[in-house]
Design a protein around this motif. Structure first.
Motif, PDB file in Angstrom:
ATOM      1  N   GLU A 115       0.824  -1.213   0.000  1.00 56.84           N
ATOM      2  CA  GLU A 115       0.000   0.000   0.000  1.00 56.84           C
ATOM      3  C   GLU A 115       0.857   1.261   0.000  1.00 56.84           C
ATOM      4  N   THR A 116       2.001   1.212   0.677  1.00 52.04           N
ATOM      5  CA  THR A 116       2.913   2.362   0.676  1.00 52.04           C
ATOM      6  C   THR A 116       3.427   2.635  -0.731  1.00 52.04           C
ATOM      7  N   LEU A 117       3.842   1.590  -1.424  1.00 54.23           N
ATOM      8  CA  LEU A 117       4.371   1.739  -2.784  1.00 54.23           C
ATOM      9  C   LEU A 117       3.287   2.195  -3.758  1.00 54.23           C
ATOM     10  N   GLN A 118       2.085   1.672  -3.581  1.00 51.03           N
ATOM     11  CA  GLN A 118       0.987   2.075  -4.465  1.00 51.03           C
ATOM     12  C   GLN A 118       0.580   3.531  -4.226  1.00 51.03           C
ATOM     13  N   ALA A 119       0.531   3.927  -2.956  1.00 52.11           N
ATOM     14  CA  ALA A 119       0.059   5.274  -2.627  1.00 52.11           C
ATOM     15  C   ALA A 119       1.046   6.346  -3.076  1.00 52.11           C
ATOM     16  N   HIS A 120       2.343   6.094  -2.888  1.00 52.43           N
ATOM     17  CA  HIS A 120       3.336   7.137  -3.163  1.00 52.43           C
ATOM     18  C   HIS A 120       3.958   7.045  -4.543  1.00 52.43           C
ATOM     19  N   LEU A 121       4.093   5.830  -5.080  1.00 53.48           N
ATOM     20  CA  LEU A 121       4.763   5.661  -6.371  1.00 53.48           C
ATOM     21  C   LEU A 121       3.818   5.232  -7.490  1.00 53.48           C
ATOM     22  N   GLY A 122       2.563   4.961  -7.144  1.00 53.13           N
ATOM     23  CA  GLY A 122       1.585   4.581  -8.163  1.00 53.13           C
ATOM     24  C   GLY A 122       1.881   3.249  -8.839  1.00 53.13           C
ATOM     25  N   MET A 123       2.521   2.324  -8.144  1.00 54.47           N
ATOM     26  CA  MET A 123       2.892   1.035  -8.739  1.00 54.47           C
ATOM     27  C   MET A 123       1.691   0.092  -8.815  1.00 54.47           C
ATOM     28  N   GLU A 124       1.691  -0.752  -9.837  1.00 52.65           N
ATOM     29  CA  GLU A 124       0.689  -1.815  -9.915  1.00 52.65           C
ATOM     30  C   GLU A 124       0.923  -2.798  -8.772  1.00 52.65           C
ATOM     31  N   ARG A 125      -0.139  -3.522  -8.362  1.00 59.29           N
ATOM     32  CA  ARG A 125      -0.046  -4.378  -7.189  1.00 59.29           C
ATOM     33  C   ARG A 125       1.025  -5.473  -7.359  1.00 59.29           C
ATOM     34  N   ALA A 126       1.083  -6.089  -8.543  1.00 59.18           N
ATOM     35  CA  ALA A 126       2.053  -7.170  -8.758  1.00 59.18           C
ATOM     36  C   ALA A 126       3.482  -6.635  -8.678  1.00 59.18           C
ATOM     37  N   ALA A 127       3.717  -5.465  -9.276  1.00 63.45           N
ATOM     38  CA  ALA A 127       5.046  -4.868  -9.237  1.00 63.45           C
ATOM     39  C   ALA A 127       5.403  -4.438  -7.817  1.00 63.45           C
ATOM     40  N   ALA A 128       4.399  -3.913  -7.100  1.00 61.45           N
ATOM     41  CA  ALA A 128       4.636  -3.488  -5.723  1.00 61.45           C
ATOM     42  C   ALA A 128       4.967  -4.682  -4.834  1.00 61.45           C
ATOM     43  N   ARG A 129       4.340  -5.808  -5.103  1.00 59.49           N
ATOM     44  CA  ARG A 129       4.629  -6.997  -4.302  1.00 59.49           C
ATOM     45  C   ARG A 129       6.045  -7.500  -4.568  1.00 59.49           C
ATOM     46  N   ARG A 130       6.455  -7.483  -5.830  1.00 56.19           N
ATOM     47  CA  ARG A 130       7.831  -7.899  -6.158  1.00 56.19           C
ATOM     48  C   ARG A 130       8.838  -6.959  -5.509  1.00 56.19           C
ATOM     49  N   ARG A 131       8.549  -5.674  -5.540  1.00 60.37           N
ATOM     50  CA  ARG A 131       9.433  -4.694  -4.927  1.00 60.37           C
ATOM     51  C   ARG A 131       9.480  -4.887  -3.410  1.00 60.37           C
ATOM     52  N   VAL A 163      11.483  -4.318   9.217  1.00 61.12           N
ATOM     53  CA  VAL A 163      10.311  -4.044   8.373  1.00 61.12           C
ATOM     54  C   VAL A 163      10.025  -2.545   8.340  1.00 61.12           C
ATOM     55  N   ALA A 164      10.097  -1.892   9.518  1.00 55.66           N
ATOM     56  CA  ALA A 164       9.861  -0.449   9.577  1.00 55.66           C
ATOM     57  C   ALA A 164      10.879   0.304   8.726  1.00 55.66           C
ATOM     58  N   ILE A 165      12.122  -0.167   8.737  1.00 52.64           N
ATOM     59  CA  ILE A 165      13.160   0.464   7.916  1.00 52.64           C
ATOM     60  C   ILE A 165      12.874   0.228   6.430  1.00 52.64           C
ATOM     61  N   ALA A 166      12.434  -0.986   6.087  1.00 52.83           N
ATOM     62  CA  ALA A 166      12.102  -1.286   4.687  1.00 52.83           C
ATOM     63  C   ALA A 166      10.988  -0.372   4.188  1.00 52.83           C
ATOM     64  N   ILE A 167       9.963  -0.152   5.019  1.00 52.91           N
ATOM     65  CA  ILE A 167       8.861   0.736   4.633  1.00 52.91           C
ATOM     66  C   ILE A 167       9.372   2.172   4.466  1.00 52.91           C
ATOM     67  N   ALA A 168      10.224   2.614   5.399  1.00 57.13           N
ATOM     68  CA  ALA A 168      10.757   3.977   5.330  1.00 57.13           C
ATOM     69  C   ALA A 168      11.604   4.189   4.086  1.00 57.13           C
ATOM     70  N   LEU A 169      12.339   3.148   3.670  1.00 52.19           N
ATOM     71  CA  LEU A 169      13.230   3.265   2.513  1.00 52.19           C
ATOM     72  C   LEU A 169      12.531   2.977   1.190  1.00 52.19           C
ATOM     73  N   SER A 170      11.309   2.493   1.252  1.00 57.32           N
ATOM     74  CA  SER A 170      10.644   1.973   0.058  1.00 57.32           C
ATOM     75  C   SER A 170      10.492   3.006  -1.059  1.00 57.32           C
ATOM     76  N   CYS A 171      10.335   4.267  -0.704  1.00 50.62           N
ATOM     77  CA  CYS A 171      10.122   5.306  -1.721  1.00 50.62           C
ATOM     78  C   CYS A 171      11.380   6.131  -1.994  1.00 50.62           C
ATOM     79  N   GLU A 172      12.532   5.615  -1.578  1.00 52.33           N
ATOM     80  CA  GLU A 172      13.825   6.276  -1.824  1.00 52.33           C
ATOM     81  C   GLU A 172      13.833   7.718  -1.319  1.00 52.33           C
TER      82      GLU A 172
END
Length: 330
Positions: A115-131, A163-172
């Motif tokens: 949801e973080t990747l989709q909300a901020h980067l507009g990624m498709e769900r499958a791509a966001a899951r791979r990321r 996990v918290a660090i991964a979420i924080a870093l997810s949008c570069e």
């Protein structure tokens, strides 16, 4: 010349209390360059976390903010709530002390990352899951695909922090604020988390603010250190300079409180006598004077400014700074 990423000028934060206004942060000036790491150090209650919340614009509703917080040329206090939401994640991210307060306990790890990747980067769900799988692997979590299906309570404290660090870093983000990221973890995991943050910071050329009560944490992991006491920055210098030639008695006392590996068993740790001042009762002189062995009448009557009299790149607020070692340059 590289422009500043973050600039704080005269930042103060006041909170209303039944005993009167509480000055949690008192006229703080700080700067941070892109790709650099700033350590903010001090005892509990010195204003570190409130300062970080002023930077993130996450202050309590009744808090009063004075001064300016400029990030990437933008005055954050002037931005709308919607603009701030868009800024957090892609440009400005945070890792809190306790991941159980920042992770949603009723959502899986995968849902929160996707949801973080989709909300901020507009990624498709499958791509966001791979990321998401790539991000969990990058922060050292084994079997990342399995972890995506788990809930926060099913992970250890160290895993939750990763996990918290991964979420924080997810949008570069361009700036990561890490507020006491290892306090609730055992010593071995603390080192792993700090090494992980340092590695990712360098790899991404990301600026970072590392907030801690332990001077030992910032040694070797930061470019500059700001020491806070009673809401003020009382010493600021490049990290090697601070540890080689600290000038503030409070900084000296903090360093003395760190356990030494070569000390005999059951050696008592040096403690800072007394307690911090009441932030609702401002003192006319130096706030550290009641606890300082060097204090005199001048210290109790006049507040020392934060200055660099020798223009050496190190600032301190003390009428009686510690003497430099013989032969050291000011």
């Amino acid at each position: 010349m590289t422009s500043l990423l973050l600039s704080l000028e005269g930042v103060s934060v006041e909170l209303p209390t039944p005993r009167g206004a509480l000055r949690a942060v008192d006229r703080v000036d700080l700067t941070l360059m892109p790709g650099h790491t700033l350590g903010i150090v001090g005892e509990s209650g010195c204003g570190k976390t409130m300062l970080s919340r002023a930077i993130l614009q996450l202050l309590p509703k009744r808090a009063k903010l004075a001064g300016s917080v400029t990030f990437g040329g933008r005055d954050l206090a002037a931005l709308s709530p919607e603009a701030l939401r868009k800024l957090r994640g892609p440009e400005l991210a945070v890792v809190f002390q306790d991941p159980m307060t920042s992770l949603n306990p009723v959502l899986t790890i995968g849902t929160q990352l996707v949801e973080t990747l989709q909300a901020h980067l507009g990624m498709e769900r499958a791509a966001a899951r791979r990321r998401s799988v790539e991000l969990l692997a990058a922060v050292g979590i084994p079997a990342p695909e399995q972890r995506l299906r788990q809930y926060p309570h099913q992970l250890s404290g160290g895993m939750r922090q990763r996990v918290a660090i991964a979420i924080a870093l997810s949008c570069e983000p361009r700036l990561l604020v890490a507020d006491e990221p290892t306090t609730a973890l055992d010593v071995t995991v603390q080192a792993q988390i700090l090494d992980l943050l340092a590695r990712e910071q360098k790899r991404r050329h990301m600026a970072m603010i590392l907030i801690t009560h332990d001077l030992g944490v910032v040694a070797g992991r930061t470019d500059e250190v700001a020491v806070m006491y009673a809401g003020r920055v009382v010493e600021r210098a490049p990290t090697p300079k601070l540890f080689a030639h600290m000038r503030m008695p409070y900084t000296e006392a903090l360093l003395a409180a760190i356990p030494k590996l070569d000390s005999p068993p059951h050696t008592a740790l040096p403690a800072i006598a007394g307690r911090p001042p009441d932030p609702t009762r401002p003192m006319p002189g130096c706030s550290f004077a009641p606890r300082c062995r060097y204090a005199d009448d001048r210290c109790r009557e006049a507040k020392p400014p934060l200055i660099d009299p020798g223009r050496s790149g190190g600032l301190y607020a003390c009428w009686h700074p510690l003497a430099l070692p013989t032969g050291a340059r000011t």
